[in-house]
Design an enzyme around this catalytic site. Structure first.
Site, PDB file in Angstrom:
ATOM      1  N   LYS A 116       0.944  -1.025  -0.091  1.00 15.66           N
ATOM      2  CA  LYS A 116       0.173   0.073   0.034  1.00 15.66           C
ATOM      3  C   LYS A 116       0.803   1.245  -0.031  1.00 15.66           C
ATOM      4  O   LYS A 116       0.553   2.022  -0.881  1.00 15.66           O
ATOM      5  CB  LYS A 116      -0.809   0.187   1.257  1.00 15.66           C
ATOM      6  N   CYS A 153     -26.338   1.866   1.039  1.00 13.17           N
ATOM      7  CA  CYS A 153     -25.632   2.421   0.043  1.00 13.17           C
ATOM      8  C   CYS A 153     -25.684   1.613  -1.362  1.00 13.17           C
ATOM      9  O   CYS A 153     -24.398   1.326  -1.787  1.00 13.17           O
ATOM     10  CB  CYS A 153     -24.319   2.165   0.383  1.00 13.17           C
ATOM     11  N   HIS A 180     -19.602  10.555  -3.851  1.00 16.95           N
ATOM     12  CA  HIS A 180     -18.245  10.010  -4.202  1.00 16.95           C
ATOM     13  C   HIS A 180     -17.493  10.844  -5.329  1.00 16.95           C
ATOM     14  O   HIS A 180     -16.465  10.558  -5.619  1.00 16.95           O
ATOM     15  CB  HIS A 180     -18.556   8.632  -5.018  1.00 16.95           C
TER      16      HIS A 180
HETATM   17  N1  GLN Z   1     -23.839   7.235   8.855  1.00 14.97           N
HETATM   18  C1  GLN Z   1     -22.727   6.898   7.914  1.00 14.97           C
HETATM   19  C2  GLN Z   1     -21.953   7.937   7.408  1.00 14.97           C
HETATM   20  O1  GLN Z   1     -22.681   9.035   7.261  1.00 14.97           O
HETATM   21  C3  GLN Z   1     -23.250   6.084   6.768  1.00 14.97           C
HETATM   22  C4  GLN Z   1     -21.913   5.342   6.273  1.00 14.97           C
HETATM   23  C5  GLN Z   1     -22.335   4.335   5.138  1.00 14.97           C
HETATM   24  O2  GLN Z   1     -23.347   4.439   4.572  1.00 14.97           O
HETATM   25  N2  GLN Z   1     -21.425   3.475   4.879  1.00 14.97           N
HETATM   26  O3  GLN Z   1     -20.896   8.087   7.200  1.00 14.97           O
HETATM   27 ZN    ZN Z   2     -23.990   5.072   2.439  1.00 10.39          ZN
END
Ligand code: GLN
Ligand code: ZN
Length: 757
Positions: free
Chosen positions: A18, A645, A696
């Site tokens: 890494k 997600c 993202h």
């Molecule tokens: N509550 C978390 C954040 O906002 C949710 C993270 C996720 O969805 N992986 O970071």
């Molecule tokens: Zn998320």
């Protein structure tokens, strides 16, 4: 009886790969330095395997980024968009990294290849892209170089590892619609044969071909391609010992494909299908490789059980026709438990990471050859485990869970009225998913505190100041439901695991997730329970600093389970219920502290789906049950949110509805249309916030584009159920991007309030 291994973790116990790759990517080191690090790692890992007496040692299991991308590179499957990057040297590591990560330099902007999950693991591979009549060629010499390198350094036999031709094609995607990628087998096989013969000429005796797709039901066309491929291979590479490996599930339904082909050895996953062993003992004519040590979990092997299976196999096939190995590559577990100094000894001696798994293999070999001490020692250690993993009260509590514990008191429409009164929110309420940007300074403060270089008071003050800042920021942007920002959390699972009994976390237990991203899953070793509040003080503090509603923020039981190493002595469903009860207590404590909205994140529910579709319903029903245990202890007035997600909801939407949350917020922005399609067919009945922009990306969405999305949502969802939020936590974004994007989002919601109603 030969001992062998399918693959070893690649990146180094100190995460050397890494560090070196990231330095190379940012131009801080030259290519030869990176290559030197890689070479040292390969050497170190080979020597470890040699020391444990393996007869066959894998090579080409090392990868700079991903072993599927390595196959694409070996076979010259380079998408056309990378053409501008080609130069004279064919072993172009920059081209390789560009395929993995994209390329934005010298006026070029080339997107990366797609990444997706490797079966049901947490590893992600780079998806091969095929075009009509795709041509293949030997494009890169890595596999040959590594074989030669291994041969020079090892006294034992190096065994080159490749993904087999059928699985390689099936792992990929057609980039044009006029063909089926399995038809490419005719173009592909001559190149595989060329590779195998080249390895043979270099001195290889054994070749490992991974065909994990044999765990699935193959179509007739795929079966035909399989038989064609291997008949051709055997015709031309007859003298090579081909070891065909399968893993992650049983393959008994595909046995008819295998029995007539002259594989020297077939590897089966006995962790997943120990009851199917007889079928293989009866049917297979050559050597059977028993995948007897669990490469997916970190518990010590039960020698008594394994020895029984090995002996039974030897009885039927004879010692010469049995091999033993871990069930799959060891890349899905960390390197070495012996360096973890903070884990209590009785737990530690029950854990085996990659290095210890090899030791176990050697032990099993020695026991078969008469060393009974090792067997006795193993029995003792395992017995010791049962002394500290059980907690009567937890078990009693799980067994007395009642149906009504898993339901809210009243249905959504009644709850909604009470909550509307309680919260007094406008139409299209705006909120965020929980985390706000985590700066380098914040990460440093957290790690200083962990190392004891900061007092608890100093640390708390720092976090409190951050909370106050983020509250002011949200108020000035005009958000309706606020969050505290999650500054106290490094990771949403590790944070909670540190407070729950039954969990431990490691310092160096890293596992590759993709490329240079590694995760450090906690270990659930015993019955899970909660003895103290976890988030209550932070939430209370945050709530006391604003007049707006403050969301409590928790990680749900399935995500805790999914992103940890789990117990192997009880079903996952039971562990899930234990975690769920602990979360339930935290939910109730938050409610008691005056928190009116509580979000229980479950980003991992979908990825927990079993490989076999027939197992989906069973999994989903216990998973949803666990979620409801955690969420249903509250009053009707308290609003429960969840967050997920991903946007492929179509096949599990019924179960998502059954979770009966008051509001679900979901990631959508990368595929808004896909999600909307799910809603077209199915009217989601409760509150919902389909993410209106992609967190993202560094891109700031305009007010107008968010507004037009809201207008579209309106077509599919009842107006009073729609929430407006980004599609995930803001942890990885920069502050300025975050503020600008959220301002546009709030403005879009305001516009919607006056113009859409
Ligand atoms: N509550 C978390 C954040 O906002 C949710 C993270 C996720 O969805 N992986 O970071
Ligand atoms: Zn998320």
């Amino acid at each position: 009886m030969l001992k062998h291994n399918l693959g070893y973790p690649r990146f180094g116990i100190k995460r050397q790969l890494k560090k070196a790759s990231e330095k190379y990517w940012s131009g801080k080191i030259e290519q030869d330095v990176l290559f030197k690090v890689a070479k040292e790692l390969r050497y170190e890992h080979w020597k470890i395997q040699e020391n444990y007496g393996l007869d066959l040692i894998p090579c080409n299991d090392f990868s700079f980024y991903d072993h599927v991308l390595d196959m694409s590179f070996l076979l010259g499957v380079i998408p056309e968009r990378y053409d501008p990057l080609w130069n004279a040297s064919k072993n172009n590591i920059d081209l390789y990294f560009a395929m993995a990560r994209g390329y934005q330099k010298d006026n070029l902007d080339i997107t990366a290849m797609e990444m997706t999950k490797w079966f049901d693991t947490n590893y992600h591979y780079i998806v091969p892209e095929f075009i009509y009549n795709q041509k293949f060629e030997i494009f890169c010499t890595k596999i040959f170089d590594e074989f030669t390198e291994a041969k020079q350094n090892l006294s034992k036999e190096p065994k080159p590892v490749l993904i087999g031709p059928i699985s390689y094609l099936l792992l990929g995607k057609e980039k044009e619609s006029n063909f089926n990628r399995i038809d490419l087998i005719k173009n592909l096989i001559p190149i595989y044969i060329e590779i195998l013969l080249k390895l043979k000429n270099a001195g290889a005796k054994w070749i490992q071909l991974d065909e994990p797709f044999l765990i699935f039901d193959l179509s007739e066309k795929e079966k035909k391609a399989f038989i064609y491929a291997y008949k051709e291979i055997f015709k031309q590479c007859g003298e090579l010992n081909i070891l065909l490996t399968t893993y992650f599930e049983c393959i008994d339904h595909n046995i008819s494909l295998l029995i007539d082909l002259p594989f020297k050895a077939l590897h089966i996953d006995l962790i997943k299908s120990s009851d199917k062993l007889n079928i293989f003992l009866k049917n297979f004519k050559n050597i059977l490789s028993l995948g007897i040590i669990d490469g997916r979990n970190i518990w010590k092997n039960n020698y008594t059980k394994s020895i029984k299976q090995i002996k039974k196999s030897i009885d039927v096939l004879g010692d010469e026709r049995i091999m033993i190995a871990p069930n799959c590559s060891l890349m899905h577990i960390p390197f070495d438990i012996s360096i973890e100094n903070d884990i209590p000894i009785e737990i530690k001696e029950n854990i085996a990471f990659a290095k210890q798994k090899l030791e176990e293999l050697d032990d099993l070999y020695q026991i078969i050859n008469g060393n009974n001490n090792l067997l006795e020692k193993n029995k003792k250690i395992l017995k010791n485990k049962s002394n500290f993993i059980h907690n009567k009260l937890v078990k009693q509590r799980v067994s007395s869970i009642k149906e009504e514990d898993m339901h809210r008191k009243n249905p959504f429409n009644i709850r909604k009225k009470l909550q509307d009164k309680n919260l007094n929110l406008p139409l299209f309420p705006t909120t965020t998913i929980g985390s706000f940007p985590q700066t380098l300074e914040l990460r440093q403060i957290r790690s200083k505190f962990k190392k004891g270089l900061l007092t608890r008071e100093e640390y708390n003050k720092y976090i409190e100041n951050n909370i106050i800042k983020v509250i002011k920021c949200q108020e000035s942007i005009g958000l309706d439901v606020l969050v505290h920002g999650e500054f106290e959390r490094n990771d949403m699972v590790e944070y909670f695991s540190e407070y729950l009994n039954g969990f431990i976390s490691t310092k160096n237990g890293w596992v590759q997730s993709y490329g240079s991203r590694y995760v450090k899953p906690p270990i659930i070793y015993g019955d899970v329970f909660r003895t103290q509040n976890i988030t209550v003080n932070w939430s209370k503090f945050a709530s006391s600093n604003t007049n707006k509603p403050m969301k409590g923020m928790l990680t749900g039981p399935i995500t805790m389970l999914q992103w940890s190493f789990v117990r192997d002595d009880q079903p996952r469903s039971i562990t899930a219920q234990q975690i769920a009860l602990a979360i339930r207590d935290e939910v109730e404590a938050l409610e008691k502290a005056g928190i009116k909205i509580i979000q229980i994140d479950e980003p991992a529910i979908r990825e927990g789906l079993p490989l076999n579709k027939k197992d989906w319903n069973n999994y989903l029903s216990w998973a949803i049950k666990a979620f409801k245990i955690s969420s249903c202890g509250v009053k009707d007035e308290t609003q429960i949110h969840t967050h997920m997600c991903y946007s492929e909801f179509n096949d599990i939407i019924d179960h998502i509805v059954n979770m009966d949350v008051d509001v679900i917020t979901i990631e959508t922005s990368r595929s808004q249309m896909k999600l909307l399609k799910a809603f077209k067919k199915f009217k989601y009945p409760n509150g919902i916030g389909p993410g209106v922009y992609d967190i993202h990306s560094t891109r700031i969405p305009s007010r107008e584009e968010i507004f037009s999305l809201i207008k579209e949502l309106r077509l599919y969802l009842p107006i009073e159920n729609i929430w407006i939020n980004p599609d995930c936590g803001l942890k990885t974004r920069k502050w300025n991007e975050t503020i600008q994007s959220l301002k546009n989002m709030v403005e879009a919601a305001k516009l919607a309030r006056i113009s859409i109603i």
